[in-house]
Design a protein around this motif. Structure first.
Motif, mmCIF file in Angstrom:
data_model
loop_
_atom_site.group_PDB
_atom_site.id
_atom_site.type_symbol
_atom_site.label_atom_id
_atom_site.label_comp_id
_atom_site.label_asym_id
_atom_site.label_seq_id
_atom_site.Cartn_x
_atom_site.Cartn_y
_atom_site.Cartn_z
ATOM 1 N N LEU A 83 20.204 13.407 -51.374
ATOM 2 C CA LEU A 83 21.170 14.472 -51.639
ATOM 3 C C LEU A 83 22.194 14.049 -52.685
ATOM 4 O O LEU A 83 22.658 12.901 -52.696
ATOM 5 C CB LEU A 83 21.919 14.859 -50.365
ATOM 6 N N LYS A 84 22.547 14.991 -53.547
ATOM 7 C CA LYS A 84 23.672 14.825 -54.457
ATOM 8 C C LYS A 84 24.594 16.010 -54.212
ATOM 9 O O LYS A 84 24.245 17.153 -54.516
ATOM 10 C CB LYS A 84 23.216 14.792 -55.911
ATOM 11 N N LEU A 85 25.780 15.745 -53.619
ATOM 12 C CA LEU A 85 26.692 16.807 -53.200
ATOM 13 C C LEU A 85 27.957 16.802 -54.049
ATOM 14 O O LEU A 85 28.508 15.733 -54.350
ATOM 15 C CB LEU A 85 27.076 16.632 -51.732
ATOM 16 N N THR A 86 28.406 18.000 -54.389
ATOM 17 C CA THR A 86 29.651 18.164 -55.136
ATOM 18 C C THR A 86 30.643 18.935 -54.280
ATOM 19 O O THR A 86 30.349 20.052 -53.839
ATOM 20 C CB THR A 86 29.418 18.908 -56.459
ATOM 21 N N PHE A 87 31.812 18.337 -54.043
ATOM 22 C CA PHE A 87 32.882 18.973 -53.282
ATOM 23 C C PHE A 87 33.975 19.430 -54.239
ATOM 24 O O PHE A 87 34.313 18.723 -55.189
ATOM 25 C CB PHE A 87 33.514 17.989 -52.279
ATOM 26 N N LEU A 94 31.855 22.529 -50.008
ATOM 27 C CA LEU A 94 30.646 22.132 -50.735
ATOM 28 C C LEU A 94 30.261 23.242 -51.709
ATOM 29 O O LEU A 94 29.965 24.361 -51.291
ATOM 30 C CB LEU A 94 29.502 21.892 -49.751
ATOM 31 N N ILE A 95 30.266 22.929 -52.994
ATOM 32 C CA ILE A 95 29.978 23.959 -53.993
ATOM 33 C C ILE A 95 28.682 23.687 -54.761
ATOM 34 O O ILE A 95 28.217 24.546 -55.507
ATOM 35 C CB ILE A 95 31.141 24.111 -54.982
ATOM 36 N N LYS A 96 28.093 22.511 -54.551
ATOM 37 C CA LYS A 96 26.798 22.246 -55.200
ATOM 38 C C LYS A 96 26.043 21.200 -54.407
ATOM 39 O O LYS A 96 26.613 20.212 -53.943
ATOM 40 C CB LYS A 96 26.982 21.776 -56.646
ATOM 41 N N ASP A 115 25.240 26.261 -55.232
ATOM 42 C CA ASP A 115 25.745 26.255 -56.605
ATOM 43 C C ASP A 115 26.663 27.459 -56.824
ATOM 44 O O ASP A 115 26.626 28.434 -56.061
ATOM 45 C CB ASP A 115 24.593 26.294 -57.608
ATOM 46 N N ILE A 116 27.472 27.372 -57.864
ATOM 47 C CA ILE A 116 28.309 28.485 -58.304
ATOM 48 C C ILE A 116 28.175 28.596 -59.815
ATOM 49 O O ILE A 116 28.502 27.657 -60.541
ATOM 50 C CB ILE A 116 29.797 28.265 -57.939
ATOM 51 N N ASN A 117 27.623 29.718 -60.280
ATOM 52 C CA ASN A 117 27.558 29.981 -61.718
ATOM 53 C C ASN A 117 27.606 31.489 -61.945
ATOM 54 O O ASN A 117 27.845 32.257 -61.008
ATOM 55 C CB ASN A 117 26.301 29.351 -62.341
#
Length: 540
Positions: A83-87, A94-96, A115-117
């Protein structure tokens, strides 16, 4: 078997597949939930409303994504082997999420689940309710701890607002898609408080990037409880106010489900816990599923810790069942689960020996063929007898002309004289239909097929055959099977039968190669079995 019955059962079998597939995606599993969300006497319901946007009364896709994209300005990224998580520091949400062992359509990129785009919104949030000016996912959090070891990663965020300190700690283990989350609430005020904790998954209703326009799989919300078991709700049902689900439960989980992948929130066991599903905006684009649970009374200077779990990853039934009871049910086989589950377990057993999912399908097909050998033999013997007397049937047709009544009577007499049961070949086929449909769903729904290679040109059993070799083989095997069957007395029927391989072979151009592989192997084995039985039956 009379060729008309063969044609009817082929059409019937494929119609069941198509109709069942559409039914699964257009309907939800109905449940009669009698437990409704009870109102809390000592808290105003408005205080329990989850704030989706800060200072926004009307939330639309455009406004939400515009706001949410600002979450990307200040982020923290962590990575394990899977996992690669972006906070985002806004809300420590958690946004990605990138799945490092899975690729997207573009094989150079990892599969992105959260994701958010501009075109997509999918995020996991949490926070507190019950008081004004209390930390939630719109507040700014600080990262104050990050620990990395060979076993995994632990990262912590904190936010203080209104005299309440909320600390979120995320614990990730290597080779695991399950994330342990600890919410610690510390009361720094001079009054006792009764806060609520919410865990929320927010998503738009767009189809996943690897969706097929030819066949549909479920994309929506799922819940599980001991009382109502597995429930799934489509986005369409939510928009039409037709969503029926358990709204109060002290156990279970809530999830967002799509083909091959899922995210889930598994809260702690709490008798005051509630489930909610909402449509966020008026354009039917964004949906949220959440749990809300009471943390009880926290006195001044005291703390309360709440442990929950997140699942962000593939629909790995073995790992999911270890995280929470019923979580593996997101791989939903519908009414054929009783057959599909054992088939999947058998596939796993064979795979442990072959270490190749393509050869697993081949061996599974052989094994199923052996199990149904007596039934298939009976069917093929019936067809062989009918083929042997087909010249006499043609002669009777010529003698009777347009006299249908006389023709039917003569055929019945012929069957009786030759001791042929015209239904003898149909019943074995009917019995095998549920097994075929179950295997269809196992091969279509199993994430193990995704990215799994077989031999040479088959690099992904969940994708279509890039060179169309398997669909062509399937068409050829169908032609051979038709030649082995008794010829229909009607020339029009004969022409229709020869078109069938083109029709079904054409369909297989759009189906996963793993499913086409099963059908090809099954046809080849059927041809061998049918040829031997026909030769034996025609022997003087």
């Amino acid at each position: 078997m009379d060729i008309r019955r063969t044609l009817i059962w082929i059409i019937f079998s494929c119609s069941i597949l198509v109709l069942w597939n559409n039914w699964q995606n257009e309907n939800y599993i109905k449940t009669n939930s009698k437990a409704l969300l009870s109102e809390t006497k000592d808290n105003d319901t408005s205080q329990k409303h989850v704030p989706l946007l800060k200072n926004s009364k009307k939330e639309t896709v455009k406004s939400y994504i515009s706001f949410a994209k600002k979450l990307m300005d200040d982020t923290v990224t962590i990575e394990t082997d899977v996992l690669k998580l972006t906070f985002s520091k806004t809300g420590a949400q958690l946004i990605k999420a990138e799945l490092l062992k899975y690729t997207d359509k573009d094989e150079n990129k990892h599969k992105v689940l959260l994701d958010i785009n501009d075109d997509f919104l999918y995020t996991i949030q949490s926070g507190l309710l019950g008081l004004e000016n209390i930390p939630n996912h719109n507040n700014k959090f600080d990262m104050f701890s990050k620990k990395t070891s060979d076993q995994g990663i632990e990262i912590s965020f904190s936010c203080e607002s209104g005299g309440i300190l909320l600390t979120k700690t995320f614990i990730l283990k290597m080779n695991s898609y399950a994330i342990k989350v600890n919410h610690k609430v510390t009361n720094k005020s001079d009054k006792s408080i009764n806060p609520y904790l919410y865990l929320q998954i927010l998503r738009d209703n767009s189809d996943p990037s690897d969706s097929s326009s030819f066949y549909k799989t479920f994309n929506g919300i799922a819940l599980y409880s001991e009382k109502e078991k597995f429930q799934k709700i489509s986005f369409k049902d939510i928009s039409n106010n037709k969503a029926k689900y358990i709204k109060k439960s002290d156990n279970g989980w809530v999830a967002m489900v799509q083909h091959y992948f899922a995210t889930a929130c598994i809260p702690s066991i709490d008798s005051n816990r509630a489930n909610e599903i909402v449509e966020v905006d008026s354009d039917n684009k964004i949906f949220a599923v959440r749990t809300i649970e009471s943390l009880g009374q926290i006195e001044p200077g005291s703390s309360h810790e709440n442990l929950s779990f997140l699942w962000i990853g593939p629909q790995d039934q073995k790992q999911m069942s270890e995280v929470s009871k019923g979580l593996d049910l997101v791989v939903d086989y519908g009414i054929f689960t009783i057959i599909a589950k054992p088939l999947f377990n058998l596939m796993n057993l064979i795979f442990s020996l072959t270490k190749n999912w393509g050869w697993t399908i081949v061996l599974l097909t052989i094994l199923i063929k052996i199990i149904f050998f007596p039934l298939a033999s009976k069917s093929y013997r019936s067809m062989a007898r009918l083929k042997r007397i087909s010249p006499r049937i043609q002669l009777i047709k010529e003698q009777c002309g347009n006299d249908t009544k006389k023709f039917n009577s003569s055929i019945i007499d012929l069957y009786r004289k030759e001791k042929i049961n015209p239904l003898g070949g149909c019943l074995p086929m009917i019995i095998q239909i549920p097994v075929f449909i179950s295997l269809y769903w196992v091969l279509l729904s199993s994430v193990e097929m995704r990215g799994a290679s077989w031999i040479f040109w088959i690099k992904d059993l969940s994708a279509t055959d890039p060179f169309m070799i398997l669909p062509i083989i399937m068409m050829l095997t169908m032609v051979i099977q038709i030649k082995l069957n008794p010829s229909p007395p009607d020339p029009v029927q004969a022409k229709v039968m020869m078109i069938m391989p083109l029709v079904f072979g054409g369909m297989m151009f759009f189906f996963p190669s793993g499913l086409v592989l099963y059908w090809c192997v099954n046809n080849i084995l059927s041809i061998i079995q049918q040829w031997f039985i026909t030769r034996e039956t025609h022997r003087p």
